[in-house]
Scaffold this motif. Structure first.
Motif, PDB file in Angstrom:
ATOM      1  N   MET A   1       0.810  -1.217   0.000  1.00 17.82           N
ATOM      2  CA  MET A   1       0.000   0.000   0.000  1.00 17.82           C
ATOM      3  C   MET A   1       0.848   1.274   0.000  1.00 17.82           C
ATOM      4  N   PHE A   2       1.876   1.311   0.839  1.00 16.77           N
ATOM      5  CA  PHE A   2       2.609   2.556   1.053  1.00 16.77           C
ATOM      6  C   PHE A   2       3.963   2.619   0.355  1.00 16.77           C
ATOM      7  N   LEU A   3       4.506   1.459  -0.003  1.00 15.22           N
ATOM      8  CA  LEU A   3       5.825   1.445  -0.634  1.00 15.22           C
ATOM      9  C   LEU A   3       5.793   0.933  -2.062  1.00 15.22           C
ATOM     10  N   GLY A   4       4.616   0.484  -2.498  1.00 14.04           N
ATOM     11  CA  GLY A   4       4.503  -0.036  -3.856  1.00 14.04           C
ATOM     12  C   GLY A   4       5.235  -1.346  -4.062  1.00 14.04           C
ATOM     13  N   GLU A   5       5.417  -2.138  -2.982  1.00 13.52           N
ATOM     14  CA  GLU A   5       6.137  -3.403  -3.112  1.00 13.52           C
ATOM     15  C   GLU A   5       5.298  -4.428  -3.866  1.00 13.52           C
ATOM     16  N   HIS A   6       5.989  -5.229  -4.645  1.00 12.23           N
ATOM     17  CA  HIS A   6       5.331  -6.170  -5.557  1.00 12.23           C
ATOM     18  C   HIS A   6       4.832  -7.402  -4.804  1.00 12.23           C
ATOM     19  N   LEU A   7       3.590  -7.788  -5.069  1.00 13.50           N
ATOM     20  CA  LEU A   7       3.022  -9.018  -4.524  1.00 13.50           C
ATOM     21  C   LEU A   7       2.582  -9.909  -5.674  1.00 13.50           C
ATOM     22  N   ASP A   8       3.007 -11.165  -5.645  1.00 13.10           N
ATOM     23  CA  ASP A   8       2.559 -12.116  -6.659  1.00 13.10           C
ATOM     24  C   ASP A   8       2.337 -13.470  -5.998  1.00 13.10           C
ATOM     25  N   ALA A   9       1.870 -14.427  -6.782  1.00 11.53           N
ATOM     26  CA  ALA A   9       1.520 -15.733  -6.224  1.00 11.53           C
ATOM     27  C   ALA A   9       2.704 -16.442  -5.563  1.00 11.53           C
ATOM     28  N   PRO A  10       3.904 -16.490  -6.197  1.00 15.86           N
ATOM     29  CA  PRO A  10       5.033 -17.150  -5.519  1.00 15.86           C
ATOM     30  C   PRO A  10       5.384 -16.511  -4.175  1.00 15.86           C
ATOM     31  N   GLN A  11       5.338 -15.167  -4.124  1.00 17.55           N
ATOM     32  CA  GLN A  11       5.677 -14.509  -2.865  1.00 17.55           C
ATOM     33  C   GLN A  11       4.635 -14.818  -1.792  1.00 17.55           C
ATOM     34  N   LEU A  12       3.373 -14.808  -2.165  1.00 17.45           N
ATOM     35  CA  LEU A  12       2.321 -15.120  -1.194  1.00 17.45           C
ATOM     36  C   LEU A  12       2.406 -16.575  -0.738  1.00 17.45           C
ATOM     37  N   CYS A  13       2.713 -17.473  -1.667  1.00 18.88           N
ATOM     38  CA  CYS A  13       2.869 -18.887  -1.294  1.00 18.88           C
ATOM     39  C   CYS A  13       4.071 -19.079  -0.375  1.00 18.88           C
ATOM     40  N   GLY A  14       5.169 -18.384  -0.701  1.00 18.38           N
ATOM     41  CA  GLY A  14       6.351 -18.470   0.143  1.00 18.38           C
ATOM     42  C   GLY A  14       6.084 -17.933   1.537  1.00 18.38           C
ATOM     43  N   ALA A  15       5.368 -16.821   1.612  1.00 14.73           N
ATOM     44  CA  ALA A  15       5.021 -16.245   2.908  1.00 14.73           C
ATOM     45  C   ALA A  15       4.157 -17.218   3.715  1.00 14.73           C
ATOM     46  N   ALA A  16       3.223 -17.884   3.038  1.00 10.63           N
ATOM     47  CA  ALA A  16       2.359 -18.845   3.729  1.00 10.63           C
ATOM     48  C   ALA A  16       3.177 -20.010   4.287  1.00 10.63           C
ATOM     49  N   LEU A  17       4.173 -20.468   3.547  1.00 13.59           N
ATOM     50  CA  LEU A  17       5.033 -21.556   4.021  1.00 13.59           C
ATOM     51  C   LEU A  17       5.837 -21.119   5.241  1.00 13.59           C
ATOM     52  N   VAL A  18       6.368 -19.895   5.190  1.00 10.40           N
ATOM     53  CA  VAL A  18       7.131 -19.382   6.337  1.00 10.40           C
ATOM     54  C   VAL A  18       6.238 -19.293   7.565  1.00 10.40           C
ATOM     55  N   LEU A  19       5.041 -18.731   7.405  1.00 10.14           N
ATOM     56  CA  LEU A  19       4.124 -18.600   8.533  1.00 10.14           C
ATOM     57  C   LEU A  19       3.759 -19.968   9.114  1.00 10.14           C
ATOM     58  N   ALA A  20       3.517 -20.937   8.239  1.00  7.33           N
ATOM     59  CA  ALA A  20       3.154 -22.276   8.708  1.00  7.33           C
ATOM     60  C   ALA A  20       4.307 -22.907   9.482  1.00  7.33           C
ATOM     61  N   GLY A  21       5.516 -22.789   8.940  1.00  9.78           N
ATOM     62  CA  GLY A  21       6.665 -23.389   9.603  1.00  9.78           C
ATOM     63  C   GLY A  21       6.977 -22.746  10.937  1.00  9.78           C
ATOM     64  N   VAL A  22       6.959 -21.425  10.984  1.00  6.12           N
ATOM     65  CA  VAL A  22       7.292 -20.736  12.227  1.00  6.12           C
ATOM     66  C   VAL A  22       6.215 -20.965  13.278  1.00  6.12           C
ATOM     67  N   THR A  23       4.967 -20.986  12.862  1.00  2.00           N
ATOM     68  CA  THR A  23       3.882 -21.255  13.814  1.00  2.00           C
ATOM     69  C   THR A  23       4.024 -22.659  14.395  1.00  2.00           C
ATOM     70  N   LEU A  24       4.388 -23.616  13.538  1.00  3.22           N
ATOM     71  CA  LEU A  24       4.544 -24.990  14.000  1.00  3.22           C
ATOM     72  C   LEU A  24       5.656 -25.109  15.030  1.00  3.22           C
ATOM     73  N   VAL A  25       6.768 -24.428  14.798  1.00  2.91           N
ATOM     74  CA  VAL A  25       7.894 -24.538  15.723  1.00  2.91           C
ATOM     75  C   VAL A  25       7.669 -23.687  16.972  1.00  2.91           C
ATOM     76  N   SER A  26       6.795 -22.683  16.894  1.00  2.00           N
ATOM     77  CA  SER A  26       6.557 -21.797  18.030  1.00  2.00           C
ATOM     78  C   SER A  26       5.571 -22.363  19.030  1.00  2.00           C
ATOM     79  N   LEU A  27       4.736 -23.293  18.613  1.00  4.27           N
ATOM     80  CA  LEU A  27       3.746 -23.867  19.522  1.00  4.27           C
ATOM     81  C   LEU A  27       4.424 -24.869  20.441  1.00  4.27           C
ATOM     82  N   ARG A  28       4.463 -24.531  21.713  1.00  2.24           N
ATOM     83  CA  ARG A  28       5.138 -25.357  22.694  1.00  2.24           C
ATOM     84  C   ARG A  28       4.519 -25.071  24.055  1.00  2.24           C
ATOM     85  N   PRO A  29       4.844 -25.872  25.050  1.00  5.70           N
ATOM     86  CA  PRO A  29       4.298 -25.595  26.375  1.00  5.70           C
ATOM     87  C   PRO A  29       4.657 -24.195  26.827  1.00  5.70           C
TER      88      PRO A  29
END
Length: 316
Positions: free
Chosen positions: A279-307
């Motif tokens: 919105m503010f910087l005009g950074e490019h968003l496309d399907a590979p970047q969104l898919c990559g971001a989703a993979l990062v979020l999934a992986g980090v969330t998985l490793v962050s869930l702990r007692p």
């Protein structure tokens, strides 16, 4: 703050107030990179923006240190405790932040946030290496997902980069920031319970302020502070909205909802940065970047869930 006994709403659900606080904290930390990139657009360099951020946030952390002492008389800090605070302030809040600010000169805000978001996976590896903590099967899956996602995003950025060497340099600096910050988390986890999370955070940030201001004075003339007014307003916003308030919100949110729920809510952070960067910087968003971001979020969330365990609110 400690998260071992989170307050729950009636019916055993996590506190709504705590959830909102963690969400606001994630949003606050996420706009940091966007504010820095906008400031760079006014011709100011990384060291100056970093110094201004620390200078404007220092009064708030002085107040935090006073408040921590007033709430409950803390155990007196020994000479060794002070040495640890200075060392951790230098490593975790000065060096890690400086590398991040330098890296943002070369990479997009959204890419920076995704790379920084990898730090829980780095903590897993460092803990296994330094402390002998076992790496579980879900950790392996989390690492695979996270780094495959970063690779996908990096490949997309590389294909559009005008100067690929700048992209590689920026990515390396931000990843180094995440590694340094992960070392800080591993070693500070033994100090925070003894010193107290709020007191430790306040004094470590003040130590970082001293280093940041000293670096500015050694590398710049005072005339370098003759900056456009928007740079000062951006730096003040960076200090308050993207540093101090998110740290306080996260500390209180963790106390109310615990680490697991906070990790889930906090995963909104990179998504916010992606949206604001577009919105503010005009950074490019496309399907590979969104898919990559989703993979990062999934992986980090998985490793962050702990007692749930004692956590520290860390301004990032």
């Amino acid at each position: 703050m400690a998260a071992a006994s989170p307050e729950a709403a009636p019916g055993g659900h996590p506190s709504l107030v705590g959830t909102v606080l963690v969400f606001l904290s994630a949003v606050g930390f996420s706009i940091k990179a966007v504010l820095i990139k906008i400031a760079y657009g006014h011709g100011v360099d990384a060291i100056t923006v970093f110094a201004l951020r620390m200078l404007f946030s220092a009064p708030f952390f002085l107040l935090m240190a006073w408040w921590a002492a007033r709430r409950a008389p803390p155990q007196p800090m020994t000479r060794r405790d002070w040495l640890h605070v200075v060392a951790m302030g230098f490593v975790g809040y000065y060096l890690a932040s400086l590398l991040d600010f330098l890296g943002l000169q070369y990479v997009s805000a959204s890419f920076e946030r995704l790379v920084l978001f990898l730090y829980p996976t780095i903590v897993v590896l460092l803990s296994a290496w330094l402390l002998g903590t076992p790496v579980r099967s879900r950790h392996g899956l989390a690492l695979l997902l996270s780094y495959a996602g970063i690779g996908l995003v990096f490949a997309g950025q590389w294909s559009r980069a005008e100067r690929a060497e700048h992209l590689a340099l920026g990515a390396g600096l931000v990843f180094a920031s995440a590694v340094v910050y992960s070392f800080y988390l591993v070693f500070s986890s033994r100090i925070v319970p003894r010193v107290g999370a709020m007191r430790f955070t306040a004094w470590a940030m003040l130590v970082s302020t001293v280093f940041a201001l000293a670096q500015f004075l050694f590398t710049h003339r005072l005339s370098a502070l003759a900056l456009p007014a928007p740079v000062y307003s951006l730096s003040l916003t960076l200090a308050v909205v993207a540093t101090v308030l998110p740290a306080l919100f996260l500390s209180e949110g963790l106390r109310r909802v615990g680490a697991n729920h906070a990790a889930l809510v906090g995963s909104v952070g990179p998504v916010v940065t992606l949206a604001l960067g577009a919105m503010f910087l005009g950074e490019h968003l496309d399907a590979p970047q969104l898919c990559g971001a989703a993979l990062v979020l999934a992986g980090v969330t998985l490793v962050s869930l702990r007692p749930a365990r004692a956590e520290e609110a860390s301004p990032r």
